[in-house]
Design a protein around this motif. Structure first.
Motif, mmCIF file in Angstrom:
data_model
loop_
_atom_site.group_PDB
_atom_site.id
_atom_site.type_symbol
_atom_site.label_atom_id
_atom_site.label_comp_id
_atom_site.label_asym_id
_atom_site.label_seq_id
_atom_site.Cartn_x
_atom_site.Cartn_y
_atom_site.Cartn_z
ATOM 1 N N ALA A 40 0.814 -1.215 0.000
ATOM 2 C CA ALA A 40 0.000 0.000 0.000
ATOM 3 C C ALA A 40 0.846 1.263 0.000
ATOM 4 C CB ALA A 40 -0.919 -0.008 1.216
ATOM 5 N N ALA A 41 2.143 1.150 -0.283
ATOM 6 C CA ALA A 41 3.048 2.301 -0.189
ATOM 7 C C ALA A 41 2.581 3.477 -1.038
ATOM 8 C CB ALA A 41 4.462 1.884 -0.595
ATOM 9 N N ALA A 42 2.077 3.198 -2.231
ATOM 10 C CA ALA A 42 1.673 4.288 -3.134
ATOM 11 C C ALA A 42 0.427 5.017 -2.651
ATOM 12 C CB ALA A 42 1.425 3.723 -4.533
ATOM 13 N N ARG A 43 -0.339 4.404 -1.772
ATOM 14 C CA ARG A 43 -1.607 4.988 -1.315
ATOM 15 C C ARG A 43 -1.504 5.601 0.078
ATOM 16 N NH1 ARG A 43 -2.461 0.199 -3.872
ATOM 17 N NH2 ARG A 43 -3.842 0.207 -5.690
ATOM 18 N N LEU A 44 -0.350 5.449 0.727
ATOM 19 C CA LEU A 44 -0.179 5.952 2.085
ATOM 20 C C LEU A 44 0.656 7.221 2.092
ATOM 21 C CD1 LEU A 44 0.586 2.595 3.965
ATOM 22 C CD2 LEU A 44 -1.557 3.885 4.000
ATOM 23 N N PRO A 45 0.492 8.060 3.111
ATOM 24 C CA PRO A 45 1.397 9.207 3.255
ATOM 25 C C PRO A 45 2.839 8.728 3.363
ATOM 26 C CG PRO A 45 -0.488 9.390 4.747
ATOM 27 C CD PRO A 45 -0.544 8.015 4.147
ATOM 28 N N LYS A 46 3.748 9.507 2.819
ATOM 29 C CA LYS A 46 5.142 9.090 2.760
ATOM 30 C C LYS A 46 5.709 8.772 4.136
ATOM 31 C CE LYS A 46 9.555 10.352 0.648
ATOM 32 N NZ LYS A 46 10.278 11.378 -0.161
ATOM 33 N N ALA A 47 5.236 9.471 5.151
ATOM 34 C CA ALA A 47 5.783 9.298 6.502
ATOM 35 C C ALA A 47 5.525 7.904 7.066
ATOM 36 C CB ALA A 47 5.200 10.351 7.437
ATOM 37 N N VAL A 48 4.451 7.262 6.604
ATOM 38 C CA VAL A 48 4.122 5.945 7.154
ATOM 39 C C VAL A 48 4.215 4.839 6.113
ATOM 40 C CG1 VAL A 48 2.627 6.889 8.945
ATOM 41 C CG2 VAL A 48 1.658 6.308 6.714
ATOM 42 N N ALA A 49 4.533 5.174 4.870
ATOM 43 C CA ALA A 49 4.636 4.167 3.816
ATOM 44 C C ALA A 49 5.979 3.449 3.892
ATOM 45 C CB ALA A 49 4.470 4.819 2.449
ATOM 46 N N VAL A 50 5.969 2.170 3.510
ATOM 47 C CA VAL A 50 7.210 1.389 3.418
ATOM 48 C C VAL A 50 7.741 1.568 2.007
ATOM 49 C CG1 VAL A 50 8.276 -0.870 3.726
ATOM 50 C CG2 VAL A 50 6.274 -0.250 5.084
ATOM 51 N N GLN A 51 8.711 2.467 1.857
ATOM 52 C CA GLN A 51 9.240 2.779 0.537
ATOM 53 C C GLN A 51 10.094 1.629 -0.001
ATOM 54 O OE1 GLN A 51 8.119 5.403 -0.984
ATOM 55 N NE2 GLN A 51 7.113 6.318 0.806
ATOM 56 N N GLU A 52 10.416 1.691 -1.302
ATOM 57 C CA GLU A 52 11.149 0.582 -1.924
ATOM 58 C C GLU A 52 12.505 0.361 -1.276
ATOM 59 O OE1 GLU A 52 12.646 -1.055 -6.292
ATOM 60 O OE2 GLU A 52 11.327 0.690 -6.163
ATOM 61 N N ASP A 53 13.222 1.429 -0.925
ATOM 62 C CA ASP A 53 14.516 1.260 -0.260
ATOM 63 C C ASP A 53 14.360 0.534 1.066
ATOM 64 O OD1 ASP A 53 15.822 2.477 -2.321
ATOM 65 O OD2 ASP A 53 16.003 4.435 -1.337
ATOM 66 N N ALA A 381 6.658 -6.366 -1.493
ATOM 67 C CA ALA A 381 5.987 -5.517 -2.484
ATOM 68 C C ALA A 381 6.898 -5.141 -3.647
ATOM 69 C CB ALA A 381 5.449 -4.253 -1.820
ATOM 70 N N LYS A 382 8.196 -5.020 -3.409
ATOM 71 C CA LYS A 382 9.129 -4.650 -4.487
ATOM 72 C C LYS A 382 9.146 -5.699 -5.593
ATOM 73 C CE LYS A 382 13.009 -6.688 -1.938
ATOM 74 N NZ LYS A 382 12.931 -7.960 -2.625
ATOM 75 N N ASP A 383 8.758 -6.947 -5.280
ATOM 76 C CA ASP A 383 8.796 -8.031 -6.265
ATOM 77 C C ASP A 383 7.446 -8.266 -6.946
ATOM 78 O OD1 ASP A 383 11.498 -8.725 -5.929
ATOM 79 O OD2 ASP A 383 11.026 -9.852 -4.114
ATOM 80 N N LEU A 384 6.404 -7.586 -6.505
ATOM 81 C CA LEU A 384 5.069 -7.866 -7.042
ATOM 82 C C LEU A 384 4.935 -7.578 -8.544
ATOM 83 C CD1 LEU A 384 2.689 -6.745 -4.153
ATOM 84 C CD2 LEU A 384 3.293 -9.065 -4.851
ATOM 85 N N PRO A 385 5.488 -6.457 -9.080
ATOM 86 C CA PRO A 385 5.363 -6.251 -10.529
ATOM 87 C C PRO A 385 5.987 -7.380 -11.347
ATOM 88 C CG PRO A 385 6.010 -4.220 -9.444
ATOM 89 C CD PRO A 385 6.104 -5.298 -8.416
ATOM 90 N N ALA A 386 7.183 -7.813 -10.952
ATOM 91 C CA ALA A 386 7.828 -8.928 -11.650
ATOM 92 C C ALA A 386 7.038 -10.212 -11.459
ATOM 93 C CB ALA A 386 9.253 -9.107 -11.134
#
Length: 421
Positions: A40-53, A381-386
């Protein structure tokens, strides 16, 4: 936070009719919650999202954190070595089930679904990092075989722990297998999958048998880890290639699906990350401390001085095993050294073995697995597109391969274990 929520939910038993059931452990909730949060990283505020890094960091942290779980299992194995050795040929021959079960159960399904040479990469093993290296070197990751092994890798990462926990729990509820045979089946060569499978099996056993389940699963997993690369390279892969040549003309005609045009998928993030020693110590201490929460909530052992001493003793083989691994320049995997040191500490003939066993017994092995699955979930989540690019057919095949390695080893172990526990 993921572990807190997962352990608060606790064990949930799902009846499937009659005596059949599946026990959903906190480690399953941890993986699913972590996955949902990272996806849900793309839908959450940046402060609480788990970014790709941060997802890549979670994946990197998983391996050193796994050493605590391996150490705990090694401590259980040491005290149970006489019983494990008494199992005789069961522990030896069940490994053939691990290495050929993936192909026996997965390859026919792949061919019936119309999958071609991707089936070789997806079914010759459970598709962990050594399998990626073997296929990458022999065929290249852009090849059909490369796409197949990557599908197995990603399926194991995204669904593997949940699937194997549900599957192992259901097979256990059938009541037709010796729990120790099931435990050997759980040692598939992946720490997270073993944790999920052995936890699901142990959840349906009395406490003393549950302890033996963990020990036998660890012993089986150690064997699979140490000889797995050579076995898959020299036996499993050639046999799967041969079986494909024999079965494809027979089964492949029932479904013609073109998979040759699939796009190659990036393997970024699969390479190991190197941590400094202070960073490793921080990972070990944090992962162990998080596990104490689950140990208190789910397994009713409040944090006390004895529990803290138990955690400190678990950290000893982790640290010593890592030092030996570095000194020997990584010739043998760190998990092997950690296991050997831990087993030596609780082997009955060693001084203070009983005391060490008593202290470390205060921390349940499944509690140590929950943070691992939380890290895994946060990294997925980083692997979901692949993963989506590989298609549903090969996902089914990969899950069948995971089921095959568990069930194949269990069946062989059962043949050699006639006496009930």
């Amino acid at each position: 936070m993921v572990v807190v929520v997962a352990e608060t939910i606790g064990n949930v038993t799902v009846p499937l009719g009659g005596p059949y059931k599946v026990v959903l452990l906190p480690l399953v909730w941890a993986l699913l919650i972590g996955l949902a949060w990272s996806a849900a990283a793309a839908r959450l505020p940046k402060a609480v999202a788990v970014q790709e890094d941060e997802q890549h960091l979670a994946a990197a942290v998983l391996q050193p954190a796994l050493l605590l779980f391996i150490a705990k299992l090694g401590l259980l194995v040491g005290g149970s070595l006489p019983k494990i050795l008494a199992s005789g040929w069961a522990l030896v021959f069940q490994e053939f089930g691990h290495f050929f079960g993936t192909m026996v159960f997965g390859l026919p399904i792949a061919l019936l679904l119309g999958i071609k040479r991707e089936a070789i990469g997806a079914t010759f093993s459970v598709g962990r990092e050594p399998s990626l290296a073997i296929i990458g070197e022999k065929y290249g990751m852009a090849s059909p075989e490369g796409r197949g092994v990557l599908a197995e890798y990603l399926t194991g990462t995204v669904f593997g722990a949940v699937f194997i926990a549900l599957f192992a729990g259901f097979v256990t509820s059938l009541g037709i297998f010796n729990p120790l045979a099931l435990a050997m089946g759980a040692g598939v060569g992946s720490g997270s999958l073993m944790a999920a499978a052995s936890g699901a099996i142990a959840a349906q056993q009395p406490p003393e048998v549950a302890k033996d389940v963990a020990a036998f699963a660890a012993a089986s997993n150690l064997i699979t880890t140490t000889i797995g690369t050579y076995f898959t390279l020299f036996l499993s892969l050639p046999f799967t290639v041969w079986a494909y040549g024999v079965l494809e003309p027979i089964l492949g005609r029932f479904a013609k699906v073109d998979t040759t045009g699939a796009s190659p998928v990036s393997t970024r993030g699969h390479a190991a990350t190197t941590f400094s020693l202070p960073a490793l110590v921080l990972v070990w201490v944090v992962a162990g401390t998080i596990a104490l929460f689950g140990n208190a909530v789910t397994y009713k052992t409040p944090v006390s001085l004895d529990v803290i001493v138990g955690l400190a003793l678990i950290l000893v083989p982790v640290a010593v095993g890592h030092v030996v691994y570095v000194v020997t320049k990584g010739i043998v995997p760190a998990v092997v050294w950690v296991s050997v040191v831990a087993m030596a500490m609780t082997y009955p003939a060693m001084p203070f073995a009983a005391d060490i066993s008593a202290y470390t017994a205060k921390i349940n092995f499944v509690a140590l697995a929950t943070p691992l699955l939380a890290f895994a979930g946060l990294s997925i989540a980083k692997d979901l597109p692949a993963f989506r690019a590989l298609g549903w057919r090969i996902v089914i095949v990969s899950l069948m391969a995971n089921a095959g390695t568990f069930l194949g080893a269990t069946l062989i172990a059962q043949v050699f274990m006639h006496k009930p526990v």
